[in-house]
Design a protein around this motif. Structure first.
Motif, PDB file in Angstrom:
ATOM      1  N   ALA A  35      -9.335   2.265   2.772  1.00 43.04           N
ATOM      2  CA  ALA A  35      -8.485   0.980   3.175  1.00 43.04           C
ATOM      3  C   ALA A  35      -8.266   0.762   5.325  1.00 43.04           C
ATOM      4  O   ALA A  35      -8.190   0.080   5.963  1.00 43.04           O
ATOM      5  N   GLN A  36      -8.233   1.938   5.592  1.00 41.61           N
ATOM      6  CA  GLN A  36      -8.082   2.097   7.174  1.00 41.61           C
ATOM      7  C   GLN A  36      -9.334   1.774   7.422  1.00 41.61           C
ATOM      8  O   GLN A  36      -9.414   0.612   9.197  1.00 41.61           O
ATOM      9  N   LEU A  37     -10.491   1.541   6.853  1.00 41.47           N
ATOM     10  CA  LEU A  37     -11.847   1.337   7.749  1.00 41.47           C
ATOM     11  C   LEU A  37     -11.703  -0.523   7.925  1.00 41.47           C
ATOM     12  O   LEU A  37     -12.237  -1.088   8.307  1.00 41.47           O
ATOM     13  N   ILE A  38     -11.257  -1.445   6.240  1.00 47.10           N
ATOM     14  CA  ILE A  38     -10.924  -2.635   6.036  1.00 47.10           C
ATOM     15  C   ILE A  38     -10.582  -3.694   7.526  1.00 47.10           C
ATOM     16  O   ILE A  38     -10.554  -4.207   7.781  1.00 47.10           O
ATOM     17  N   ARG A  39      -8.702  -2.743   7.531  1.00 47.73           N
ATOM     18  CA  ARG A  39      -7.509  -3.331   7.853  1.00 47.73           C
ATOM     19  C   ARG A  39      -8.497  -2.938   9.624  1.00 47.73           C
ATOM     20  O   ARG A  39      -8.861  -3.388  10.274  1.00 47.73           O
TER      21      ARG A  39
END
Length: 169
Positions: A35-39
């Motif tokens: 999720a952090q990578l997508i953010r």
């Protein structure tokens, strides 16, 4: 787990018997990291995935959840049980599928652990953070794979830990 009204925090898998032969490894991915990578890469898709609800065939609605500060607190993701219905505005359908594909692709690319359990192993993990699955295998007449699972609510685990700590101080 998307099949429960209230997702258990702690999941346990006990390997009773493991398939002998190739395949059957458990796969584990840190969904908060994904999720952090997508953010970082696509903040527009992160926002969409974190606010739009998803329906599942087996129970109600779940989504990637964040707290007031935007910190990810839970991810429920299981493509095979996700409903074909997207309860989103028409203009969000294409970006939603783009976000789901990005999440799935990154989850496979950034898999943290791949481990074949042996008889007697117990795997314990945070079910609201860790995505888990297994690699395929071929069933034969002389080879079985049996895992028994269970869940503990995080509040129960904390209470037992506090009680145990107080009685052993």
């Amino acid at each position: 787990m998307v099949v429960m009204e209230r997702t258990g925090w702690v999941q346990m898998l006990h390997c009773i018997s493991q398939h002998q032969g190739s395949g059957g490894e458990n796969t584990l991915t840190d969904s908060f990291y994904v999720a952090q990578l997508i953010r970082q890469q696509r903040p527009d898709l992160f926002k969409l995935l974190s606010v739009m609800p998803f329906e599942f065939f087996d129970v109600g609605v779940e989504s990637e959840q964040t707290d007031r500060e935007g910190k990810v607190t839970q991810v429920c993701f299981n493509n095979p049980s996700r409903s074909y219905r997207l309860n989103v505005p028409l203009e969000s359908v294409k970006p939603m599928f783009e976000g789901l594909k990005m999440f799935q692709d990154l989850s496979w690319q950034k898999r943290i652990m791949c481990y074949k359990m042996v008889n007697g192993d117990v795997l314990v993990f945070n079910n609201r953070r860790v995505l888990h699955g297994r690699r395929g295998y071929t069933v034969t007449a002389d080879s079985t794979r049996t895992l028994e699972g269970g869940y503990i609510d995080w509040d129960e685990e904390k209470a037992v830990t506090i009680e145990w700590g107080a009685s052993h101080a």
